[in-house]
Design an enzyme around this catalytic site. Structure first.
Site: not given
Ligand code: 4FN
Length: 261
Positions: A95, A122, A160, A175
Site C-alpha cells: 500500500p 503486517e 497483455r 494500440d
Molecule cells: N496489503 C491500507 C492501510 C494499511 C494497511 C493496508 C493493507 C497485505 C501485508 C500489506 C493492499 C492494497 C493494495 C499491495 C491498507 C497491496 C496491499 C496493494 C497489501 C498483507 C501488508 C497488506 C490505506 C491502503 C487502505 C495489508 C490502505 N497493492 N495491509 O492492506 O499488500 O499492493
C-alpha cells in the site's frame, strides 16, 4: 525472448489462477512468459520453518523475517541471470507504493524480467525493503489480506503487453485510444432486449460514422465519469476531431439534462 517472472510468496499455489486460465494461461503454455515461485519457508532451517516474528515495539500482528526473503531474492536473481534476463527489477507490492497505472505497466513491460514480492501479515521487515527492493507499487487504496492478488494483477497487465499474447482482434483495440480513455458502450444480439434497442448508428454499416460515434462515447464517458483521465489525455494531446466530438457530446448532454422526461 520470454519474459521471466519470479514471485516470492508463502502461497505459490495461488498463482495457478493466472497460469491455468484464459489469456494468461495460454500465454504461459506458449512460453511467452515464465512464472517461477519461491516460498520463503523452503529457505528456513528451524524445524518449525519460521517465516515471521513479533514486531519490535510490540503491538498486534507479525512481521515477515528478512533472512528467508533475502535468500529468495538471491535465488530469483540467479535464476533470472541463467535465463538470460538483462533488465530486471525487484518490486514489492505494498500500500505504500506508487499507484499502478497503464504508464507504469508500459515501463515494466520494457524490461525482460521482474522479481515480485508478496507480503503477508503486517508486511516485510523494513531492512529487507531498504536492501533488496527497487520499486514499491500499490494497486489501490483498500485493505487486503496479502500481496498475492496485487502481484497477479501486475503480471496480468504486463503479460497483455507481450507481443503474441493477445490474439489479433484483442490487440487491434490496444494500440488505439483505449489506453487513455474509457471504453464506448458495447452491444450484441438481439437488436431489441426488454424493449431497449441498439443505437441506430451501429446498425448503419457506415464504418466511419461508427468509429466517430464510438470515439465520441469514449470521450463523453471519460468526461462524465473520469475527469482525471480526460485531463491527462488532453495534456498528452487531443486531435481536432476528438475536440469537436467532445464539444458536441457536451452540448447534447447539456440539452438532455434540462429535459423533464
Ligand atoms: N496489503 C491500507 C492501510 C494499511 C494497511 C493496508 C493493507 C497485505 C501485508 C500489506 C493492499 C492494497 C493494495 C499491495 C491498507 C497491496 C496491499 C496493494 C497489501 C498483507 C501488508 C497488506 C490505506 C491502503 C487502505 C495489508 C490502505 N497493492 N495491509 O492492506 O499488500 O499492493
Amino acid at each position: 525472448m520470454t519474459f521471466e517472472f519470479d514471485v516470492i510468496t508463502l502461497f505459490p499455489e495461488m498463482f495457478d489462477c493466472i497460469t491455468k486460465y484464459g489469456v494468461t494461461g495460454r500465454a504461459e503454455k506458449n512460453n511467452l512468459y515464465n512464472l517461477h515461485t519461491w516460498d520463503p519457508r523452503d529457505f528456513t532451517k528451524d524445524t518449525r520453518r519460521t517465516v515471521d516474528d513479533r514486531p519490535f515495539g510490540g503491538g498486534p500482528g507479525m512481521v515477515m523475517l528478512a533472512q528467508p526473503l533475502e535468500k529468495c531474492v538471491t535465488a530469483a536473481k540467479i535464476r533470472q541471470e541463467k535465463c538470460g534476463v538483462s533488465d530486471t527489477r525487484v518490486v514489492y507490492l505494498t500500500p505504500q507504493g506508487r499507484t499502478l497505472d497503464h504508464k507504469l505497466v508500459k515501463e515494466f513491460s520494457r524490461l525482460s524480467g521482474l522479481i515480485l514480492i508478496s507480503g503477508r501479515y503486517e508486511g516485510l521487515d523494513e531492512r529487507l525493503i531498504k536492501q533488496q527492493v527497487q520499486d514499491e507499487v500499490s494497486i489501490g487504496d483498500y485493505v487486503l489480506s496479502g500481496g498475492e492478488l496485487p502481484v497477479m494483477v501486475l503480471i496480468d497487465c504486463i503479460a497483455r503487453q507481450i507481443p503474441g499474447v493477445l490474439g489479433d482482434p484483442e490487440s487491434a483495440s490496444q494500440d488505439s485510444f483505449v489506453d487513455e480513455l474509457l471504453d464506448c458502450p458495447h452491444y450484441t444480439r438481439p437488436e431489441s432486449y426488454l424493449g431497449n434497442v441498439v443505437p441506430n448508428v451501429l446498425l448503419s454499416g457506415d464504418h466511419d460514422k461508427i468509429r466517430r460515434w464510438r470515439l465520441q462515447q469514449s470521450l463523453g464517458r471519460t468526461w462524465l465519469r473520469r475527469p482525471d483521465l480526460l485531463k491527462s489525455k488532453i495534456e498528452q494531446g487531443i486531435t481536432i476531431e476528438e475536440k469537436e466530438l467532445l464539444e458536441e457530446f457536451k452540448i447534447a448532454y447539456g440539452a438532455n439534462k434540462n429535459k423533464v422526461n
